[in-house]
Design a protein around this motif. Sequence first.
Motif, short mmCIF file in Angstrom:
data_model
loop_
_atom_site.label_atom_id
_atom_site.label_comp_id
_atom_site.label_asym_id
_atom_site.label_seq_id
_atom_site.Cartn_x
_atom_site.Cartn_y
_atom_site.Cartn_z
N LEU A 128 40.42 36.55 -26.52
CA LEU A 128 39.50 37.18 -27.43
C LEU A 128 39.74 36.73 -28.24
O LEU A 128 38.84 36.46 -29.76
N LYS A 129 41.02 36.31 -29.45
CA LYS A 129 41.78 36.40 -30.45
C LYS A 129 41.47 34.60 -31.29
O LYS A 129 40.85 34.79 -31.43
N CYS A 130 40.65 34.01 -29.99
CA CYS A 130 40.35 32.11 -30.04
C CYS A 130 39.27 32.15 -30.49
O CYS A 130 38.18 31.93 -31.74
N HIS A 131 38.55 32.84 -29.49
CA HIS A 131 36.78 33.15 -30.09
C HIS A 131 36.57 34.07 -31.19
O HIS A 131 35.32 33.50 -32.05
N GLY B 4 35.16 32.19 -38.82
CA GLY B 4 35.08 30.48 -39.95
C GLY B 4 36.26 30.36 -40.01
O GLY B 4 36.70 29.70 -40.56
N THR B 5 37.32 30.45 -38.78
CA THR B 5 38.64 29.93 -38.53
C THR B 5 38.55 28.85 -37.98
O THR B 5 38.23 29.15 -36.55
N PRO B 6 38.50 27.31 -37.94
CA PRO B 6 38.07 27.08 -36.89
C PRO B 6 39.75 26.71 -36.04
O PRO B 6 40.80 26.48 -36.42
N LEU B 7 40.01 26.23 -34.92
CA LEU B 7 41.03 26.09 -33.96
C LEU B 7 41.74 24.67 -34.01
O LEU B 7 41.10 23.67 -33.26
N SER B 8 42.76 24.99 -34.93
CA SER B 8 43.07 23.51 -34.70
C SER B 8 44.28 23.88 -33.68
O SER B 8 44.82 24.60 -32.88
N CYS B 9 44.77 22.45 -33.03
CA CYS B 9 46.26 22.45 -31.93
C CYS B 9 46.85 23.68 -31.80
O CYS B 9 47.43 23.98 -31.09
N ASP B 10 47.98 23.53 -33.51
CA ASP B 10 49.15 24.56 -33.98
C ASP B 10 48.92 25.82 -33.65
O ASP B 10 49.35 26.78 -33.28
N ALA C 258 48.78 17.20 -25.85
CA ALA C 258 48.31 18.36 -26.38
C ALA C 258 47.35 18.91 -27.61
O ALA C 258 46.40 19.40 -27.27
N ASN C 259 46.65 17.08 -28.17
CA ASN C 259 45.70 17.36 -28.84
C ASN C 259 44.42 17.40 -28.55
O ASN C 259 43.55 17.39 -28.80
N THR C 260 44.67 16.55 -27.84
CA THR C 260 43.36 16.42 -26.55
C THR C 260 43.11 17.17 -25.61
O THR C 260 42.07 17.82 -25.83
N LEU C 261 43.65 18.14 -25.16
CA LEU C 261 43.75 19.39 -24.30
C LEU C 261 43.47 20.88 -25.24
O LEU C 261 42.41 21.32 -24.87
N ALA C 262 44.09 20.51 -26.59
CA ALA C 262 43.28 21.90 -28.04
C ALA C 262 42.24 21.53 -28.52
O ALA C 262 40.90 22.10 -28.68
N SER C 263 41.82 20.08 -28.38
CA SER C 263 40.65 19.81 -28.47
C SER C 263 39.12 19.89 -27.75
O SER C 263 38.12 20.55 -27.62
N GLU D 228 51.38 26.51 -21.79
CA GLU D 228 50.34 27.47 -21.23
C GLU D 228 49.03 27.53 -21.15
O GLU D 228 48.51 27.32 -20.76
N GLY D 229 49.21 28.12 -23.00
CA GLY D 229 47.49 28.10 -23.27
C GLY D 229 46.86 27.21 -23.12
O GLY D 229 45.14 27.81 -23.22
N LEU D 230 46.97 26.40 -22.54
CA LEU D 230 46.08 25.25 -22.62
C LEU D 230 46.23 24.06 -21.17
O LEU D 230 45.57 23.61 -21.14
N ARG D 231 46.09 24.99 -20.39
CA ARG D 231 46.82 24.53 -18.99
C ARG D 231 45.80 25.48 -18.26
O ARG D 231 45.63 25.53 -17.13
#
Length: 598
Positions: A468-471, A477-483, A228-233, A510-513
């Motif tokens: 769109l929400k992630c970008h 100004g909000t960094p993306l963490s795994c959570d 999970a953490n690798t995929l999120a990064s 699912e969002g990370l695969r």
Amino acid sequence: MSTEKIPLRKDVPAEHKWDLTQLYKSESDWEADLKKIPEFTEKMVAFKGRLGESSNTLLAALKADDELGLLVEKVYHYASLMNEADQSESSNQERYNKVMMAYTNMSSQCSFFTPELLSIDDEKINAWCELPEFADYKISIKKALHSKPHILSEKEERLMALQSESGQTASTVFSLLNDVDMDFGTVHCDGGDRPLTHSTWSNFLENQDRSIRQEAYTKFYDQFEKHANTLASLYAGSINNDIFVARARGYKSSLDMALYDDKVPESVYRNLIETVHKNLPDLHRFYSLRKKILGVDELRHWDVYVPLVKSVKSKVTYEESVEICRNAMAVLGKEYTETLCGGLLGGWCDRYENKGKHSGAFSSGCYEGYPYILLNYDDNTLRDVYTMAHEGGHSMHSWYSVHNNPFSCYEYTIFEAEVASTFNEELVFQYLLKNAKDDEMKKYLLAMRANDILATLHRQTMFAEFELKCHEAVENGTPLSCDGIRKIYRDLLELYFGPEMKFEKSSDMEGLRIPHFYNAFYVYKYATGISASLALAKRVTEGGEKEREDYFKFLKSGGSRYPIDALRVAGVDMESPAPVQAALDTFKHLVDQLEKLL
């Protein structure tokens, strides 16, 4: 092909593989062309500082650019297709890395071209474009002029070109992790253990035995959960790269950058999401119907793909699937069907799964050679007939584009591509429904079609909203963490699936695969594509010669028009929300029919 044992690439019969000899007869021929790239690059660099001298000089430079482009495209496609067929083979990875290094070097040396082209006085270059000898280049020059506000200086363009290879790192690592390194184990099914892979995953989720679906789902997502953490990064890194490029080039946002070259208004993207949101009650109604038909106390995420109609024979061999495509697409004429079916049986297609092969399916061609198709065809899955038709639509679009446009403007946009592919899916559905042997098959086909429209329209819109929400989170100004990524995706799952669905802890993985997320703002084109294709399929099947020819004008456009204009020529206006609403109405009608029948 049986999925009991996944063969090694070397054990796959030649007639089941694509014929890459149409690109290169031998490895040494490919190596020879790879070595020509620096020489052709030097010819191109010789025009540096001279593009504005005269029309003759510019024309010679454009021809040299074509010569280099044709060479690099051909060298790249061969290496890429070899690698996609077996990513576990180190020589394939090495070949691909070689061409990417050569491409990066070529790009950096030729980075002067576009800035210098755009520095030519507008009046002068527009006058040159009207000369007869510039006929093959007029469109590409005009499109380059459209990009002028976001082209940087020569030195800056060189830096951007040098960065392009490292910018692909997140995507490359994700692909290797997803397709090669992950081992999902086996699932106990039909009295034995069968391998769980990206290709067999959909088969297990369509199994009528709920315990098999649950086992496959749990084992599949357990593997992603471990990473999970690798995929999120990796995904966060891909987003950061998108935003870097957008800001470096002066776009308002990464979405603005993704839409700009195609001249697609941002309102098309946002109106898609808004229109789907307005129609979510019909989607929730479908899931309520699914829960009722399956007779379960709780609808779980592993219940959403199993066919709602049981005991319908759906075994279709590869060859039978080709004949279904031939008959379903007869309305498009003999040239279309004979070209497509001849290709599917004669070297265009890499048919079945093998170890190390890219999961899923795609069409990938260049100006020379075949418009190649990668499948992982399974004759026990009726949906694979639709996949063949889908990728065949892409390849025929490419075939018509190549045969009706010069190299400089033969490439059509992805926005247009998803129309030709889903158009073919609709024709296959209509053909199968018309020729269904009994009411049970009709119910089966109606239910599957509702699921397919859901997957292409609702699901891809959900993906588009997630991107769109992630970008926008990072841009604001909000960094993306795994959570953080997982919460964004879980909120969307709950919104789109509605109150009937109970999700698992790992469901938001699912969002990370999803591989497409590494090509930002791509997936919305599936949703707009099916909206346009449903309108055009209705127009062609219910119309006459004019309507068919309008559709072929679209296929033959290649890159000669902007996508909104090309679709308008075909007979549909995508700047209006009407096509999306009409597609959602088609889904509603299918749900109405299913409620009555089931």
